[in-house]
Design a protein around this motif. Structure first.
Motif, PDB file in Angstrom:
ATOM      1  N   MET A   1       0.848  -1.189   0.000  1.00  9.87           N
ATOM      2  CA  MET A   1       0.000   0.000   0.000  1.00  9.87           C
ATOM      3  C   MET A   1       0.882   1.237   0.000  1.00  9.87           C
ATOM      4  O   MET A   1       1.709   1.432   0.875  1.00  9.87           O
ATOM      5  N   ALA A   2       0.714   2.050  -1.001  1.00 10.41           N
ATOM      6  CA  ALA A   2       1.525   3.258  -1.121  1.00 10.41           C
ATOM      7  C   ALA A   2       0.785   4.442  -0.519  1.00 10.41           C
ATOM      8  O   ALA A   2      -0.437   4.485  -0.481  1.00 10.41           O
ATOM      9  N   THR A   3       1.545   5.391  -0.045  1.00  8.92           N
ATOM     10  CA  THR A   3       0.953   6.613   0.505  1.00  8.92           C
ATOM     11  C   THR A   3       1.577   7.814  -0.173  1.00  8.92           C
ATOM     12  O   THR A   3       2.680   7.748  -0.691  1.00  8.92           O
ATOM     13  N   GLY A   4       0.911   8.918  -0.159  1.00  6.37           N
ATOM     14  CA  GLY A   4       1.460  10.135  -0.752  1.00  6.37           C
ATOM     15  C   GLY A   4       1.665   9.971  -2.242  1.00  6.37           C
ATOM     16  O   GLY A   4       0.816   9.449  -2.950  1.00  6.37           O
ATOM     17  N   TRP A   5       2.822  10.428  -2.717  1.00  6.46           N
ATOM     18  CA  TRP A   5       3.115  10.398  -4.147  1.00  6.46           C
ATOM     19  C   TRP A   5       3.798   9.106  -4.588  1.00  6.46           C
ATOM     20  O   TRP A   5       3.987   8.884  -5.767  1.00  6.46           O
ATOM     21  N   ALA A   6       4.176   8.273  -3.663  1.00  7.77           N
ATOM     22  CA  ALA A   6       4.861   7.024  -4.017  1.00  7.77           C
ATOM     23  C   ALA A   6       3.873   6.032  -4.597  1.00  7.77           C
ATOM     24  O   ALA A   6       2.786   5.839  -4.078  1.00  7.77           O
ATOM     25  N   GLY A   7       4.267   5.411  -5.674  1.00  5.73           N
ATOM     26  CA  GLY A   7       3.405   4.416  -6.295  1.00  5.73           C
ATOM     27  C   GLY A   7       3.551   3.065  -5.616  1.00  5.73           C
ATOM     28  O   GLY A   7       4.436   2.854  -4.795  1.00  5.73           O
ATOM     29  N   ASP A   8       2.651   2.162  -5.958  1.00  7.01           N
ATOM     30  CA  ASP A   8       2.741   0.808  -5.419  1.00  7.01           C
ATOM     31  C   ASP A   8       4.075   0.191  -5.822  1.00  7.01           C
ATOM     32  O   ASP A   8       4.497   0.295  -6.959  1.00  7.01           O
ATOM     33  N   GLY A   9       4.733  -0.442  -4.886  1.00  3.06           N
ATOM     34  CA  GLY A   9       5.998  -1.095  -5.166  1.00  3.06           C
ATOM     35  C   GLY A   9       7.196  -0.174  -5.170  1.00  3.06           C
ATOM     36  O   GLY A   9       8.296  -0.589  -5.518  1.00  3.06           O
ATOM     37  N   ALA A  10       7.014   1.093  -4.784  1.00  2.00           N
ATOM     38  CA  ALA A  10       8.123   2.052  -4.816  1.00  2.00           C
ATOM     39  C   ALA A  10       9.232   1.660  -3.858  1.00  2.00           C
ATOM     40  O   ALA A  10      10.414   1.811  -4.175  1.00  2.00           O
ATOM     41  N   VAL A  11       8.880   1.131  -2.709  1.00  2.00           N
ATOM     42  CA  VAL A  11       9.894   0.723  -1.734  1.00  2.00           C
ATOM     43  C   VAL A  11      10.708  -0.437  -2.285  1.00  2.00           C
ATOM     44  O   VAL A  11      11.934  -0.446  -2.233  1.00  2.00           O
ATOM     45  N   GLN A  12      10.020  -1.421  -2.860  1.00  2.00           N
ATOM     46  CA  GLN A  12      10.727  -2.557  -3.446  1.00  2.00           C
ATOM     47  C   GLN A  12      11.590  -2.112  -4.621  1.00  2.00           C
ATOM     48  O   GLN A  12      12.698  -2.604  -4.811  1.00  2.00           O
ATOM     49  N   ASP A  13      11.111  -1.163  -5.406  1.00  2.00           N
ATOM     50  CA  ASP A  13      11.904  -0.636  -6.520  1.00  2.00           C
ATOM     51  C   ASP A  13      13.184   0.013  -6.012  1.00  2.00           C
ATOM     52  O   ASP A  13      14.248  -0.139  -6.613  1.00  2.00           O
ATOM     53  N   GLN A  14      13.091   0.730  -4.904  1.00  2.00           N
ATOM     54  CA  GLN A  14      14.269   1.374  -4.316  1.00  2.00           C
ATOM     55  C   GLN A  14      15.258   0.318  -3.821  1.00  2.00           C
ATOM     56  O   GLN A  14      16.461   0.435  -4.039  1.00  2.00           O
ATOM     57  N   ILE A  15      14.760  -0.724  -3.179  1.00  2.00           N
ATOM     58  CA  ILE A  15      15.619  -1.801  -2.698  1.00  2.00           C
ATOM     59  C   ILE A  15      16.290  -2.496  -3.881  1.00  2.00           C
ATOM     60  O   ILE A  15      17.504  -2.741  -3.867  1.00  2.00           O
ATOM     61  N   ASP A  16      15.519  -2.787  -4.918  1.00  2.00           N
ATOM     62  CA  ASP A  16      16.075  -3.441  -6.109  1.00  2.00           C
ATOM     63  C   ASP A  16      17.154  -2.575  -6.754  1.00  2.00           C
ATOM     64  O   ASP A  16      18.196  -3.084  -7.186  1.00  2.00           O
ATOM     65  N   ALA A  17      16.917  -1.280  -6.829  1.00  2.00           N
ATOM     66  CA  ALA A  17      17.904  -0.375  -7.420  1.00  2.00           C
ATOM     67  C   ALA A  17      19.192  -0.356  -6.592  1.00  2.00           C
ATOM     68  O   ALA A  17      20.296  -0.343  -7.151  1.00  2.00           O
ATOM     69  N   THR A  18      19.065  -0.373  -5.272  1.00  4.83           N
ATOM     70  CA  THR A  18      20.230  -0.394  -4.398  1.00  4.83           C
ATOM     71  C   THR A  18      21.035  -1.670  -4.602  1.00  4.83           C
ATOM     72  O   THR A  18      22.263  -1.636  -4.716  1.00  4.83           O
ATOM     73  N   VAL A  19      20.354  -2.791  -4.677  1.00  2.00           N
ATOM     74  CA  VAL A  19      21.028  -4.071  -4.893  1.00  2.00           C
ATOM     75  C   VAL A  19      21.691  -4.097  -6.268  1.00  2.00           C
ATOM     76  O   VAL A  19      22.852  -4.512  -6.406  1.00  2.00           O
ATOM     77  N   ASN A  20      20.988  -3.652  -7.291  1.00  2.00           N
ATOM     78  CA  ASN A  20      21.555  -3.642  -8.647  1.00  2.00           C
ATOM     79  C   ASN A  20      22.777  -2.732  -8.739  1.00  2.00           C
ATOM     80  O   ASN A  20      23.749  -3.066  -9.419  1.00  2.00           O
ATOM     81  N   ASP A  21      22.740  -1.593  -8.055  1.00  2.00           N
ATOM     82  CA  ASP A  21      23.902  -0.700  -8.033  1.00  2.00           C
ATOM     83  C   ASP A  21      25.093  -1.366  -7.353  1.00  2.00           C
ATOM     84  O   ASP A  21      26.232  -1.248  -7.816  1.00  2.00           O
ATOM     85  N   ALA A  22      24.845  -2.076  -6.262  1.00  2.00           N
ATOM     86  CA  ALA A  22      25.925  -2.763  -5.550  1.00  2.00           C
ATOM     87  C   ALA A  22      26.520  -3.869  -6.419  1.00  2.00           C
ATOM     88  O   ALA A  22      27.745  -4.054  -6.451  1.00  2.00           O
ATOM     89  N   ILE A  23      25.692  -4.592  -7.137  1.00  2.00           N
ATOM     90  CA  ILE A  23      26.178  -5.647  -8.028  1.00  2.00           C
ATOM     91  C   ILE A  23      27.015  -5.040  -9.149  1.00  2.00           C
ATOM     92  O   ILE A  23      28.103  -5.536  -9.472  1.00  2.00           O
ATOM     93  N   ALA A  24      26.540  -3.970  -9.748  1.00  2.00           N
ATOM     94  CA  ALA A  24      27.287  -3.318 -10.825  1.00  2.00           C
ATOM     95  C   ALA A  24      28.626  -2.789 -10.319  1.00  2.00           C
ATOM     96  O   ALA A  24      29.648  -2.907 -11.005  1.00  2.00           O
ATOM     97  N   ARG A  25      28.639  -2.231  -9.118  1.00  2.00           N
ATOM     98  CA  ARG A  25      29.878  -1.714  -8.532  1.00  2.00           C
ATOM     99  C   ARG A  25      30.870  -2.853  -8.282  1.00  2.00           C
ATOM    100  O   ARG A  25      32.052  -2.737  -8.586  1.00  2.00           O
ATOM    101  N   ALA A  26      30.371  -3.972  -7.762  1.00  2.00           N
ATOM    102  CA  ALA A  26      31.245  -5.122  -7.505  1.00  2.00           C
ATOM    103  C   ALA A  26      31.788  -5.694  -8.813  1.00  2.00           C
ATOM    104  O   ALA A  26      32.967  -6.032  -8.900  1.00  2.00           O
TER     105      ALA A  26
END
Length: 88
Positions: A1-26
């Motif tokens: 459930m999203a609140t404010g301006w964040a869309g559904d799945g925005a938190v998971q998208d942020q987590i996925d982006a963080t993980v993908n950035d770490a993988i690319a950096r490694a």
């Protein structure tokens, strides 16, 4: 459930982006190209088995371990304070 301006799945998208950035950096830090016969730090011979196992290897085991310890101690990433750890 999203609140404010964040869309559904925005938190998971942020987590996925963080993980993908770490993988690319490694992956960008992985050695590539022709490896060396001798360590670029201490000039010790790098065994053939290590050169076959790690393409593009440039350091002997001892120097690589020292570099890994140095990088780990210099890490400024605070897992306890990260938003990702607070979301779990």
């Amino acid at each position: 459930m999203a609140t404010g301006w964040a869309g559904d799945g925005a938190v998971q998208d942020q987590i996925d982006a963080t993980v993908n950035d770490a993988i690319a950096r490694a992956r960008s830090r992985l050695p590539s190209g022709p490896g060396l016969d001798r360590c670029e730090e201490c000039d010790a011979a790098i065994p053939e088995a290590r050169r076959r196992a790690i393409p593009g290897v440039r350091l002997c085991v001892a120097c690589q371990e020292a570099r890994d310890r140095e990088e780990a101690s210099a890490s400024s990433y605070n897992r306890r304070g990260s938003k990702d750890s607070q979301l779990r």
